[in-house]
Design a protein around this motif. Sequence first.
Motif, short mmCIF file in Angstrom:
data_model
loop_
_atom_site.label_atom_id
_atom_site.label_comp_id
_atom_site.label_asym_id
_atom_site.label_seq_id
_atom_site.Cartn_x
_atom_site.Cartn_y
_atom_site.Cartn_z
N ASP A 17 -5.28 -33.92 62.25
CA ASP A 17 -4.66 -35.21 61.86
C ASP A 17 -4.60 -35.52 60.54
O ASP A 17 -3.76 -36.16 59.74
CB ASP A 17 -5.46 -36.44 62.47
CG ASP A 17 -4.99 -36.82 63.87
OD1 ASP A 17 -4.18 -36.25 64.45
OD2 ASP A 17 -6.17 -37.24 64.73
N ARG A 18 -5.76 -35.22 60.01
CA ARG A 18 -5.80 -35.14 58.25
C ARG A 18 -4.75 -34.21 57.82
O ARG A 18 -4.04 -35.09 56.66
CB ARG A 18 -7.15 -35.00 57.67
CG ARG A 18 -8.24 -35.79 58.16
CD ARG A 18 -9.38 -35.62 57.38
NE ARG A 18 -10.21 -34.59 57.92
CZ ARG A 18 -11.21 -34.07 59.04
NH1 ARG A 18 -10.96 -35.21 59.57
NH2 ARG A 18 -11.55 -33.02 59.09
N PHE A 19 -4.53 -33.03 58.08
CA PHE A 19 -3.28 -32.13 57.71
C PHE A 19 -2.22 -32.76 57.66
O PHE A 19 -1.39 -32.88 56.93
CB PHE A 19 -3.69 -30.91 58.32
CG PHE A 19 -2.61 -30.06 57.85
CD1 PHE A 19 -2.68 -29.37 56.64
CD2 PHE A 19 -1.55 -29.93 58.60
CE1 PHE A 19 -1.68 -28.39 56.28
CE2 PHE A 19 -0.48 -28.80 57.98
CZ PHE A 19 -0.55 -28.18 56.99
N GLU A 20 -1.73 -33.32 58.69
CA GLU A 20 -0.50 -34.11 59.09
C GLU A 20 -0.36 -35.33 58.70
O GLU A 20 0.83 -36.04 58.71
CB GLU A 20 -0.04 -33.74 60.60
CG GLU A 20 -0.10 -32.36 61.31
CD GLU A 20 1.14 -31.73 60.60
OE1 GLU A 20 1.90 -32.28 59.85
OE2 GLU A 20 1.52 -30.83 61.16
N HIS A 21 -1.25 -36.00 57.99
CA HIS A 21 -1.28 -37.42 57.74
C HIS A 21 -1.03 -38.20 58.60
O HIS A 21 -0.09 -39.06 58.73
CB HIS A 21 -0.47 -37.58 56.23
CG HIS A 21 -0.93 -36.99 55.34
ND1 HIS A 21 -1.96 -37.04 54.51
CD2 HIS A 21 -0.38 -35.50 54.53
CE1 HIS A 21 -1.83 -35.99 53.61
NE2 HIS A 21 -0.98 -35.07 53.49
N ASN A 22 -1.61 -38.15 59.71
CA ASN A 22 -1.27 -38.90 61.01
C ASN A 22 -1.24 -40.47 60.83
O ASN A 22 -2.09 -41.05 60.24
CB ASN A 22 -2.33 -38.82 62.32
CG ASN A 22 -1.94 -38.96 63.45
OD1 ASN A 22 -0.75 -39.33 63.75
ND2 ASN A 22 -3.04 -39.77 64.28
N ASN A 23 -0.15 -41.01 61.37
CA ASN A 23 0.28 -42.52 61.12
C ASN A 23 0.42 -42.74 59.72
O ASN A 23 0.74 -43.94 59.61
CB ASN A 23 -0.93 -43.32 61.60
CG ASN A 23 -1.40 -43.30 63.06
OD1 ASN A 23 -0.27 -43.14 63.88
ND2 ASN A 23 -2.22 -43.38 63.49
N ARG A 24 0.78 -42.05 58.72
CA ARG A 24 1.24 -42.01 57.52
C ARG A 24 2.32 -41.33 57.29
O ARG A 24 3.22 -42.01 56.78
CB ARG A 24 0.28 -41.77 56.25
CG ARG A 24 -0.72 -42.88 56.41
CD ARG A 24 -2.07 -42.60 55.52
NE ARG A 24 -2.58 -41.37 55.81
CZ ARG A 24 -3.06 -40.46 55.06
NH1 ARG A 24 -2.96 -40.90 53.29
NH2 ARG A 24 -3.58 -39.26 54.97
N VAL A 25 2.55 -40.22 57.78
CA VAL A 25 3.80 -39.38 57.51
C VAL A 25 4.18 -38.82 58.74
O VAL A 25 5.37 -38.70 58.93
CB VAL A 25 3.66 -38.08 56.51
CG1 VAL A 25 4.64 -37.22 56.59
CG2 VAL A 25 3.05 -38.58 55.09
N TYR A 84 3.07 -33.43 66.49
CA TYR A 84 3.41 -34.26 65.22
C TYR A 84 4.73 -34.59 65.27
O TYR A 84 5.57 -33.68 64.50
CB TYR A 84 2.47 -34.07 64.08
CG TYR A 84 0.90 -33.66 64.56
CD1 TYR A 84 0.32 -35.02 63.95
CD2 TYR A 84 0.27 -32.60 65.10
CE1 TYR A 84 -1.07 -35.09 64.20
CE2 TYR A 84 -0.83 -32.62 65.22
CZ TYR A 84 -1.76 -33.90 64.96
OH TYR A 84 -3.05 -33.85 65.24
N GLU A 85 5.23 -35.91 65.29
CA GLU A 85 6.52 -36.10 64.79
C GLU A 85 6.81 -36.90 63.64
O GLU A 85 5.71 -37.78 63.06
CB GLU A 85 7.19 -37.16 65.71
CG GLU A 85 8.50 -37.80 65.56
CD GLU A 85 9.05 -38.76 66.74
OE1 GLU A 85 10.29 -38.51 67.07
OE2 GLU A 85 7.99 -39.76 66.92
N TYR A 86 7.50 -36.62 62.59
CA TYR A 86 7.81 -37.09 61.43
C TYR A 86 8.31 -38.48 61.32
O TYR A 86 9.45 -38.90 62.36
CB TYR A 86 8.73 -36.24 60.52
CG TYR A 86 9.15 -36.84 59.22
CD1 TYR A 86 7.90 -36.54 58.34
CD2 TYR A 86 10.07 -37.35 58.70
CE1 TYR A 86 8.00 -36.82 57.07
CE2 TYR A 86 10.23 -37.72 57.35
CZ TYR A 86 9.35 -37.48 56.43
OH TYR A 86 9.47 -37.91 55.27
N MET A 87 7.52 -39.30 60.78
CA MET A 87 7.86 -40.83 60.90
C MET A 87 9.30 -41.35 60.46
O MET A 87 9.78 -42.46 60.61
CB MET A 87 6.70 -41.62 60.56
CG MET A 87 5.56 -41.40 61.43
SD MET A 87 4.03 -42.08 60.72
CE MET A 87 4.34 -43.73 60.90
#
Length: 122
Positions: A82-90, A108-111
Motif C-alpha cells: 500500500d505504501r509502495f503503490e501510494h494506495n488511495n493517492r495514486v 492496484y488500479e491507477y486512479m
Amino acid sequence: MGKKEDGRVRQWFVGVYGSLRRDQHNHGYMQGEFVQNDVINGRLGKIAVKDGFLPAIRLDGDTEYVDVEIFRVSLDELELLDRFEHNNRVYKRKLVRPYYFDGRIWVYEYMFEKYIVFEGKR
C-alpha cells in the motif's frame, strides 16, 4: 500474519502486472510467496514518469485481459505494498476475480485514467 479469532492465519492474495512481477526491477518490494500466473479483465497502459514509463491498469470493462502474477501476502506485506503503490493517492487497491484462481485478489488500479496511454484496441 494476523490471526482470526478461531486461530487461523489470515492471508491475502495480490495480483501484480507491472514492475512488481518476478522479472522486473521493483520485485524486491514483493515479499510474498508466488502462487500462480493468471488473467484478469482490464486495460493495461503506461504512465510517463521522470525516468520513463510505469505500467498502469484500469479495471473497467471485460473485453481486454491482463496477465498477472498472484502472490500470497501477510497483512504487513500488504501494508508495505500500500505504501509502495501510494494506495488511495495514486493507485487504489481493488478486489477482482481472476479467471483461474479460486477466490478474489487485490490489484492496484491507477486512479487517473486521463494520464494513461493505452495501446491497441478500445
